[in-house]
Scaffold this motif. Structure first.
Motif, PDB file in Angstrom:
ATOM      1  N   VAL A 244       0.874  -1.179   0.000  1.00  0.00           N
ATOM      2  CA  VAL A 244       0.000   0.000   0.000  1.00  0.00           C
ATOM      3  C   VAL A 244       0.911   1.229   0.000  1.00  0.00           C
ATOM      4  CG1 VAL A 244      -1.878   1.222   1.167  1.00  0.00           C
ATOM      5  CG2 VAL A 244      -1.757  -1.282   1.269  1.00  0.00           C
ATOM      6  N   PRO A 245       1.244   1.728  -1.197  1.00  0.00           N
ATOM      7  CA  PRO A 245       2.220   2.813  -1.295  1.00  0.00           C
ATOM      8  C   PRO A 245       1.569   4.185  -1.248  1.00  0.00           C
ATOM      9  CG  PRO A 245       1.684   2.012  -3.485  1.00  0.00           C
ATOM     10  CD  PRO A 245       0.797   1.239  -2.513  1.00  0.00           C
ATOM     11  N   HIS A 246       2.386   5.191  -0.955  1.00  0.00           N
ATOM     12  CA  HIS A 246       1.954   6.574  -1.147  1.00  0.00           C
ATOM     13  C   HIS A 246       1.652   6.762  -2.635  1.00  0.00           C
ATOM     14  CE1 HIS A 246       1.616  10.799  -1.226  1.00  0.00           C
ATOM     15  NE2 HIS A 246       2.794  11.022  -1.783  1.00  0.00           N
ATOM     16  N   GLN A 247       0.569   7.488  -2.914  1.00  0.00           N
ATOM     17  CA  GLN A 247       0.064   7.567  -4.294  1.00  0.00           C
ATOM     18  C   GLN A 247       0.505   8.879  -4.943  1.00  0.00           C
ATOM     19  OE1 GLN A 247      -2.255   4.919  -5.364  1.00  0.00           O
ATOM     20  NE2 GLN A 247      -1.582   3.935  -3.478  1.00  0.00           N
ATOM     21  N   ALA A 248       1.776   8.936  -5.374  1.00  0.00           N
ATOM     22  CA  ALA A 248       2.265  10.171  -5.996  1.00  0.00           C
ATOM     23  C   ALA A 248       2.345  10.036  -7.508  1.00  0.00           C
ATOM     24  CB  ALA A 248       3.630  10.547  -5.438  1.00  0.00           C
ATOM     25  N   ASN A 249       2.887   8.906  -7.957  1.00  0.00           N
ATOM     26  CA  ASN A 249       3.113   8.721  -9.387  1.00  0.00           C
ATOM     27  C   ASN A 249       3.181   7.222  -9.648  1.00  0.00           C
ATOM     28  OD1 ASN A 249       4.511   8.322 -11.908  1.00  0.00           O
ATOM     29  ND2 ASN A 249       5.073  10.482 -11.831  1.00  0.00           N
ATOM     30  N   ILE A 250       2.417   6.738 -10.624  1.00  0.00           N
ATOM     31  CA  ILE A 250       2.345   5.289 -10.876  1.00  0.00           C
ATOM     32  C   ILE A 250       3.724   4.731 -11.233  1.00  0.00           C
ATOM     33  CG2 ILE A 250       1.720   5.445 -13.345  1.00  0.00           C
ATOM     34  CD1 ILE A 250       0.243   2.917 -10.846  1.00  0.00           C
ATOM     35  N   ARG A 251       4.571   5.581 -11.854  1.00  0.00           N
ATOM     36  CA  ARG A 251       5.909   5.071 -12.236  1.00  0.00           C
ATOM     37  C   ARG A 251       6.795   4.873 -11.002  1.00  0.00           C
ATOM     38  NH1 ARG A 251       8.453   8.938 -15.865  1.00  0.00           N
ATOM     39  NH2 ARG A 251       7.063  10.525 -15.030  1.00  0.00           N
ATOM     40  N   ILE A 252       6.623   5.711  -9.988  1.00  0.00           N
ATOM     41  CA  ILE A 252       7.379   5.504  -8.734  1.00  0.00           C
ATOM     42  C   ILE A 252       6.878   4.225  -8.053  1.00  0.00           C
ATOM     43  CG2 ILE A 252       7.860   6.442  -6.430  1.00  0.00           C
ATOM     44  CD1 ILE A 252       7.529   9.264  -7.597  1.00  0.00           C
ATOM     45  N   ILE A 253       5.554   4.048  -8.037  1.00  0.00           N
ATOM     46  CA  ILE A 253       4.954   2.863  -7.404  1.00  0.00           C
ATOM     47  C   ILE A 253       5.433   1.592  -8.112  1.00  0.00           C
ATOM     48  CG2 ILE A 253       2.755   1.658  -7.026  1.00  0.00           C
ATOM     49  CD1 ILE A 253       1.448   4.443  -6.622  1.00  0.00           C
ATOM     50  N   GLN A 254       5.409   1.623  -9.445  1.00  0.00           N
ATOM     51  CA  GLN A 254       5.830   0.427 -10.204  1.00  0.00           C
ATOM     52  C   GLN A 254       7.299   0.107  -9.960  1.00  0.00           C
ATOM     53  OE1 GLN A 254       4.593   1.807 -14.045  1.00  0.00           O
ATOM     54  NE2 GLN A 254       2.551   0.854 -13.909  1.00  0.00           N
ATOM     55  N   ALA A 255       8.133   1.145  -9.861  1.00  0.00           N
ATOM     56  CA  ALA A 255       9.562   0.914  -9.618  1.00  0.00           C
ATOM     57  C   ALA A 255       9.760   0.215  -8.273  1.00  0.00           C
ATOM     58  CB  ALA A 255      10.319   2.239  -9.656  1.00  0.00           C
ATOM     59  N   THR A 256       9.030   0.650  -7.250  1.00  0.00           N
ATOM     60  CA  THR A 256       9.158   0.040  -5.920  1.00  0.00           C
ATOM     61  C   THR A 256       8.651  -1.400  -5.946  1.00  0.00           C
ATOM     62  OG1 THR A 256       8.772   2.211  -4.957  1.00  0.00           O
ATOM     63  CG2 THR A 256       8.571   0.337  -3.483  1.00  0.00           C
ATOM     64  N   ALA A 257       7.519  -1.614  -6.603  1.00  0.00           N
ATOM     65  CA  ALA A 257       6.950  -2.965  -6.673  1.00  0.00           C
ATOM     66  C   ALA A 257       7.917  -3.916  -7.391  1.00  0.00           C
ATOM     67  CB  ALA A 257       5.598  -2.933  -7.390  1.00  0.00           C
ATOM     68  N   ARG A 258       8.527  -3.419  -8.471  1.00  0.00           N
ATOM     69  CA  ARG A 258       9.496  -4.247  -9.218  1.00  0.00           C
ATOM     70  C   ARG A 258      10.664  -4.653  -8.336  1.00  0.00           C
ATOM     71  NH1 ARG A 258       8.675  -1.160 -13.734  1.00  0.00           N
ATOM     72  NH2 ARG A 258      10.375   0.255 -13.165  1.00  0.00           N
ATOM     73  N   LYS A 259      11.180  -3.711  -7.545  1.00  0.00           N
ATOM     74  CA  LYS A 259      12.323  -3.998  -6.662  1.00  0.00           C
ATOM     75  C   LYS A 259      11.946  -5.064  -5.630  1.00  0.00           C
ATOM     76  CE  LYS A 259      15.281  -1.152  -8.465  1.00  0.00           C
ATOM     77  NZ  LYS A 259      15.023   0.273  -8.495  1.00  0.00           N
ATOM     78  N   LEU A 260      10.669  -5.063  -5.225  1.00  0.00           N
ATOM     79  CA  LEU A 260      10.200  -6.052  -4.240  1.00  0.00           C
ATOM     80  C   LEU A 260       9.807  -7.369  -4.909  1.00  0.00           C
ATOM     81  CD1 LEU A 260       7.893  -3.759  -2.054  1.00  0.00           C
ATOM     82  CD2 LEU A 260       9.904  -4.986  -1.221  1.00  0.00           C
ATOM     83  N   GLY A 261       9.763  -7.382  -6.245  1.00  0.00           N
ATOM     84  CA  GLY A 261       9.320  -8.577  -6.975  1.00  0.00           C
ATOM     85  C   GLY A 261       7.826  -8.804  -6.861  1.00  0.00           C
ATOM     86  N   LEU A 262       7.067  -7.721  -6.656  1.00  0.00           N
ATOM     87  CA  LEU A 262       5.607  -7.865  -6.491  1.00  0.00           C
ATOM     88  C   LEU A 262       4.891  -7.586  -7.804  1.00  0.00           C
ATOM     89  CD1 LEU A 262       4.712  -6.036  -3.143  1.00  0.00           C
ATOM     90  CD2 LEU A 262       4.684  -8.477  -3.603  1.00  0.00           C
TER      91      LEU A 262
END
Ligand code: UT7
Length: 319
Positions: A244-262
């Protein structure tokens, strides 16, 4: 003693402003905003609607979900960048609006978009100390009032709203760990100047942002804090049911999810319809996923946020 979330709630102003409407006021387009950010619309509070009104509506919903009433609350922590007034704090105004008994502790936390994560971490420690039993933890903003509506670089990004959780004392965690950080030296890349001087505000009180610098900073520190959280709990990304990330920019969210393998389906996003609601974004997203049944009791949930200050942080919890 540990703390756990007993109920969640949220509130959004009625008026929703779509990108197309903004494109009639500044030189922008639905395509540009959606492609660069993932945002299509945001809610904007009515002139008389205050942060404490959104906080109260979200708090009542969270109390109902927890099966508790205002009398049960002995701690109120409100994260906001847009308090109703200089003082009393929005938390004290909320106490009055809800009828939380005299004697409860109540204060605001200012960590901009990381505010709710900070507030939740603080409330957890208060409950863990054994001195408090039921906390209302709120993130609420009328961020639209900090925007220069003629500045297309910022006015398309933000919106208003409120989210709340009731945190209660528990024998088992609940909140498993929290990780808070700040880098005051980076404060100039995202700020709202303005300070009270002799009854006036100095400076134009609008958001100023170096978008690319904030973007790079956010991707870097969110990866760091997510890794730190996994290590502290001796788990891997595969053990996370929901991000459940802070909702600033979908590209920031996707980058974090990718790093976590989610995969994207394990990431909760609300920014398409809500934009960036600053301290309200994490509890709004949490409440959405709890109410539609995605987040179930026993699930492992990672909350993260980054914002002005610069500040950032995470909370790992078992819902
Ligand atoms: O809670 C934390 C809050 N802040 C953030 O998370 C912000 C993080 N940063 C971002 O999300 C992105 O940097 C933005 C969405 C703000 C900007 O996206 P970008 O891909 O970094 O665009 P840019 O700043 O490099 O701008 C590219 C172009 C510029 O035009 P020129 O100089 O290339 O001619 C901008 O003037 O896009 C222009 N532009 C716009 N065009 C249409 C900037 N804003 C707009 C707009 N509509 N709204």
């Amino acid at each position: 003693m540990y703390s756990r979330i007993l109920g969640t709630g949220s509130a959004l102003p009625q008026r929703q402003v779509r990108n197309a409407e903004l494109a009639t006021q500044v030189e922008t387009s639905d395509e540009w905003v959606f492609e660069r950010t993932g945002i299509r619309a945001r809610h904007v509070a009515a002139p008389e609607e205050m942060t404490s009104d959104l906080a109260a509506q979200a708090s009542r919903a969270a109390l109902r979900a927890a099966g508790l009433c205002a009398d049960d609350i002995d701690l109120i922590v409100v994260a906001t960048t847009t308090p109703d007034m200089v003082f009393p704090s929005t938390a004290c105004i909320l106490q009055r609006k809800l009828g939380v008994p005299e004697g409860a502790a109540a204060f605001d936390v200012q960590a901009v978009c990381s505010g709710f994560v900070y507030a939740l971490a603080i409330a957890d420690k208060f409950i863990a100390s054994g001195q408090h039993r039921h906390a209302l933890v709120v993130g609420a903003e009328v961020f639209s009032r900090l925007l220069d509506w003629s500045d297309r670089r910022t006015c398309v990004l933000f919106g208003d709203g409120g989210g709340a959780v009731v945190l209660g004392a528990a024998a088992e965690p609940g909140i498993r760990s929290s990780h808070l950080h700040a880098a005051g030296g980076q404060g100039d890349i995202l700020r709202v100047q303005g300070a009270p001087t002799s009854g006036h505000l100095a400076d134009a009180v609008f958001v100023e942002m170096d978008g690319q610098a904030v973007f790079r900073f956010a991707v870097r520190v969110l990866e760091q804090v997510c890794k730190e959280t996994l290590q502290a709990n001796n788990i891997s990304g595969a053990d996370i049911d929901w991000l459940v990330p802070h909702q600033a920019n979908i590209r920031i969210i996707q980058a974090t999810a990718r790093k976590l393998g989610l995969p994207p389906e394990r990431v909760v996003t609300t920014l398409e319809d809500q934009g960036n609601t600053s301290a309200a974004s994490v509890p709004l997203a949490l409440d959405a996923a709890v109410r539609d049944g995605r987040i179930q009791r026993g699930h492992t949930v990672l909350l993260e946020a980054v914002g002005g200050g610069m500040t950032w942080g995470s909370v790992l919890l078992t819902y």
